[in-house]
Design a protein around this motif. Structure first.
Motif, PDB file in Angstrom:
ATOM      1  N   VAL A  90    -108.482   9.574 -54.629  1.00 49.50           N
ATOM      2  CA  VAL A  90    -107.885   8.825 -53.722  1.00 49.50           C
ATOM      3  C   VAL A  90    -109.591   8.244 -52.565  1.00 49.50           C
ATOM      4  O   VAL A  90    -109.166   6.842 -52.012  1.00 49.50           O
ATOM      5  N   ALA A  91    -109.861   8.315 -51.844  1.00 50.51           N
ATOM      6  CA  ALA A  91    -111.448   8.407 -52.009  1.00 50.51           C
ATOM      7  C   ALA A  91    -111.901   7.175 -52.451  1.00 50.51           C
ATOM      8  O   ALA A  91    -112.316   6.078 -51.878  1.00 50.51           O
ATOM      9  N   GLU A  92    -112.034   6.823 -53.565  1.00 50.97           N
ATOM     10  CA  GLU A  92    -112.928   6.264 -54.775  1.00 50.97           C
ATOM     11  C   GLU A  92    -111.748   4.832 -54.790  1.00 50.97           C
ATOM     12  O   GLU A  92    -112.480   3.952 -54.795  1.00 50.97           O
ATOM     13  N   LEU A  93    -110.573   5.351 -54.793  1.00 52.97           N
ATOM     14  CA  LEU A  93    -109.804   4.509 -56.129  1.00 52.97           C
ATOM     15  C   LEU A  93    -108.358   3.595 -54.774  1.00 52.97           C
ATOM     16  O   LEU A  93    -108.071   2.977 -55.125  1.00 52.97           O
ATOM     17  N   GLY A  94    -108.087   4.787 -54.296  1.00 50.01           N
ATOM     18  CA  GLY A  94    -107.557   4.555 -53.192  1.00 50.01           C
ATOM     19  C   GLY A  94    -106.032   5.632 -53.038  1.00 50.01           C
ATOM     20  O   GLY A  94    -105.972   6.355 -54.110  1.00 50.01           O
ATOM     21  N   PRO A  95    -104.736   5.274 -52.220  1.00 52.35           N
ATOM     22  CA  PRO A  95    -103.659   6.596 -52.512  1.00 52.35           C
ATOM     23  C   PRO A  95    -103.311   6.515 -53.576  1.00 52.35           C
ATOM     24  O   PRO A  95    -103.282   5.451 -54.855  1.00 52.35           O
ATOM     25  N   VAL A  96    -101.778   7.377 -54.419  1.00 56.19           N
ATOM     26  CA  VAL A  96    -101.835   7.909 -55.290  1.00 56.19           C
ATOM     27  C   VAL A  96    -100.544   6.925 -55.502  1.00 56.19           C
ATOM     28  O   VAL A  96     -99.953   7.014 -54.493  1.00 56.19           O
ATOM     29  N   GLY A  97     -99.523   6.176 -56.305  1.00 56.02           N
ATOM     30  CA  GLY A  97     -98.437   5.423 -56.203  1.00 56.02           C
ATOM     31  C   GLY A  97     -97.928   6.302 -57.340  1.00 56.02           C
ATOM     32  O   GLY A  97     -96.243   6.522 -57.886  1.00 56.02           O
ATOM     33  N   ILE A  98     -98.399   7.199 -58.414  1.00 52.12           N
ATOM     34  CA  ILE A  98     -97.807   7.327 -59.766  1.00 52.12           C
ATOM     35  C   ILE A  98     -98.615   9.000 -60.542  1.00 52.12           C
ATOM     36  O   ILE A  98     -99.451   9.100 -60.059  1.00 52.12           O
ATOM     37  N   VAL A  99     -97.638   9.251 -60.561  1.00 51.67           N
ATOM     38  CA  VAL A  99     -98.502  11.116 -60.733  1.00 51.67           C
ATOM     39  C   VAL A  99     -97.108  11.058 -62.265  1.00 51.67           C
ATOM     40  O   VAL A  99     -96.042  10.805 -63.037  1.00 51.67           O
ATOM     41  N   VAL A 100     -98.420  11.710 -63.138  1.00 51.05           N
ATOM     42  CA  VAL A 100     -97.646  12.061 -64.552  1.00 51.05           C
ATOM     43  C   VAL A 100     -98.665  13.683 -64.693  1.00 51.05           C
ATOM     44  O   VAL A 100     -99.326  13.829 -64.963  1.00 51.05           O
ATOM     45  N   ALA A 101     -97.367  14.736 -64.761  1.00 51.21           N
ATOM     46  CA  ALA A 101     -97.921  16.041 -64.639  1.00 51.21           C
ATOM     47  C   ALA A 101     -97.477  16.512 -66.374  1.00 51.21           C
ATOM     48  O   ALA A 101     -96.844  16.587 -66.455  1.00 51.21           O
ATOM     49  N   ASN A 102     -98.194  16.197 -67.131  1.00 49.85           N
ATOM     50  CA  ASN A 102     -98.853  16.589 -67.804  1.00 49.85           C
ATOM     51  C   ASN A 102     -99.209  17.383 -68.436  1.00 49.85           C
ATOM     52  O   ASN A 102     -98.654  17.912 -69.936  1.00 49.85           O
ATOM     53  N   ALA A 103     -99.851  18.137 -67.714  1.00 46.41           N
ATOM     54  CA  ALA A 103    -101.065  19.530 -68.325  1.00 46.41           C
ATOM     55  C   ALA A 103     -99.520  21.135 -68.597  1.00 46.41           C
ATOM     56  O   ALA A 103     -98.681  21.174 -68.156  1.00 46.41           O
ATOM     57  N   GLY A 104     -99.975  21.416 -70.127  1.00 44.59           N
ATOM     58  CA  GLY A 104     -99.560  22.227 -70.415  1.00 44.59           C
ATOM     59  C   GLY A 104     -99.837  22.862 -71.866  1.00 44.59           C
ATOM     60  O   GLY A 104    -100.158  22.323 -72.924  1.00 44.59           O
ATOM     61  N   ILE A 105     -99.547  24.033 -72.272  1.00 44.71           N
ATOM     62  CA  ILE A 105     -99.900  25.013 -72.976  1.00 44.71           C
ATOM     63  C   ILE A 105     -98.828  25.388 -74.272  1.00 44.71           C
ATOM     64  O   ILE A 105     -97.258  25.268 -73.884  1.00 44.71           O
ATOM     65  N   ALA A 106     -99.110  25.525 -75.316  1.00 44.09           N
ATOM     66  CA  ALA A 106     -97.952  26.023 -75.704  1.00 44.09           C
ATOM     67  C   ALA A 106     -97.785  26.949 -77.456  1.00 44.09           C
ATOM     68  O   ALA A 106     -98.775  26.266 -78.098  1.00 44.09           O
ATOM     69  N   PRO A 107     -98.585  28.246 -76.852  1.00 43.01           N
ATOM     70  CA  PRO A 107     -99.289  29.124 -77.759  1.00 43.01           C
ATOM     71  C   PRO A 107     -97.994  29.765 -78.349  1.00 43.01           C
ATOM     72  O   PRO A 107     -98.251  30.798 -78.550  1.00 43.01           O
ATOM     73  N   LEU A 108     -97.615  28.857 -79.563  1.00 44.88           N
ATOM     74  CA  LEU A 108     -96.721  29.097 -80.228  1.00 44.88           C
ATOM     75  C   LEU A 108     -97.051  29.911 -81.913  1.00 44.88           C
ATOM     76  O   LEU A 108     -96.700  29.370 -82.530  1.00 44.88           O
TER      77      LEU A 108
END
Length: 273
Positions: A90-108
Motif C-alpha cells: 500500500v505504501a508503494e502502490l496505494g490502497p487496496v481496492g481488489i482482493v483475489v484470495a487464490n492461494a490453495g492446496i489440493a494434496p489429493l
C-alpha cells in the motif's frame, strides 16, 4: 481495456497458475498488483509448489503490461507477514481496492502417510489463509472509503462433496464450502463500506495443482473419482483465462450490485446428474 485503472489488487498464490493469470489480466485492465506466494514446498503436498523464479516471472509479465507490481514471498498462514506485506504494498502502490484470495492446496493423491497433518495443512492454507488475506486487506479498503471487491477462489468442491473419504478430500471439501460462509458473512458486514465479497467455483483448470502426477495416479486408481470429475459440457478441463474472465467481471463495475454470490465456472459440473 482500462476498467481497473487507478486500482490496486492483492492476489495470493500469484506465482503461477490461476493466480498469475488473474494478476496479468488485472494489470492488462489497468490495475497495479500486490503479489504474494509461499514459493516453497509444504511437506504434505505431493506435487511441486511454485518457486521464487515463478513469482519473478509473474512480476515480469505484469510489468510487461505497463503496470507496477510489489511482490513478497510469504505463507498465507502467517497473518503478521501478510499484514506487513499489504502495508508495504500500500505504501508503494496505494490502497487496496481488489482482493483475489487464490492461494490453495489440493494434496489429493492415492496415499496418505499422515492424514492428521494433511487435514491441518489443507484447512490452514485454504480457509485460514483466505481469512488472513481478507483480514490483512480490509483495513486499507475501509480506510480508503472507495468500496471495493473481494473474490474468494473456492471450487466445485465448495458446492458438492464427492472427493472420497481421505483426510485431504474431507479437508478440501470442508475448506471450500467454508469459503461460501465466510464470503456471505463478510458481504453482510462490509456492505455499508460498499465492499462486495463473492466466491468463484471452478471445475478442473489446467494448472499445476490439477495437472500433476500424484492426482493422475489417484484418478487412475479410482475409476469412480475419475468419472465424478467429468463436466456436463463437452470440455475436459478449463483454462485459467476462463476463471479470470469471471474474477474480473465480479471485480468490475458491471457486477457492482453483486455481493454474497457463489458463481460456478464449471462447464455444468455442479449440476451434473
Amino acid at each position: 481495456m482500462d476498467q481497473f485503472t487507478g486500482k490496486v489488487a492483492l492476489i495470493t498464490g500469484a506465482a503461477r497458475g490461476q493466480g498469475r493469470n488473474h494478476a496479468v489480466r488485472l494489470a492488462r485492465e489497468g490495475a497495479d498488483v500486490i503479489l504474494v506466494d509461499i514459493c516453497a514446498q509444504i511437506e504434505s503436498v505431493p506435487y511441486p509448489l511454485a518457486s521464487r523464479a515463478d513469482l519473478d516471472e509473474t512480476v515480469r509479465l505484469v510489468e510487461k503490461e505497463g503496470r507496477r507490481a510489489y511482490a513478497e514471498v510469504l505463507d498465507v498462514r502467517d497473518l503478521p507477514a501478510l499484514e506487513a506485506a499489504v502495508a508495504a504494498g500500500v505504501a508503494e502502490l496505494g490502497p487496496v481496492g481488489i482482493v483475489v484470495a487464490n492461494a490453495g492446496i489440493a494434496p489429493l493423491d492415492s496415499t496418505e502417510p499422515d492424514p492428521v497433518q494433511r487435514w491441518h495443512d489443507v484447512i490452514s492454507v485454504n480457509l485460514t489463509g483466505v481469512w488472513n488475506t481478507c483480514r490483512a486487506a480490509l483495513p486499507s479498503m475501509v480506510a480508503a472509503g472507495e468500496g471495493g471487491a473481494i473474490v474468494l477462489v473456492s471450487s466445485t468442491a465448495g458446492l458438492r462433496g464427492n472427493l472420497g473419504g481421505s483426510a485431504a478430500g474431507d479437508a478440501y471439501v470442508a475448506s471450500k464450502h467454508a469459503l461460501v460462509g465466510l464470503a456471505r458473512n463478510l458481504a453482510n458486514h462490509h456492505a455499508p463500506d460498499s465492499i462486495r465479497v463473492n466466491t468463484v467455483h471452478p471445475t478442473g483448470v489446467a494448472t499445476p495443482m490439477v495437472e500433476n502426477e500424484s492426482l493422475a495416479r489417484k484418478h487412475a486408481a479410482q475409476t469412480e473419482a475419475s468419472a465424478a470429475s467429468s463436466n456436463l459440457l463437452p470440455v475436459a478441463i478449463l483454462q485459467s483465462d476462463d476463471i479470470s474472465d469471471a474474477v474480473l467481471w465480479l471485480c468490475s463495475p458491471s457486477a457492482r450490485y453483486l455481493t454474497g454470490v457463489s458463481l460456478p465456472v464449471d462447464a455444468g459440473y455442479s449440476v451434473r446428474a
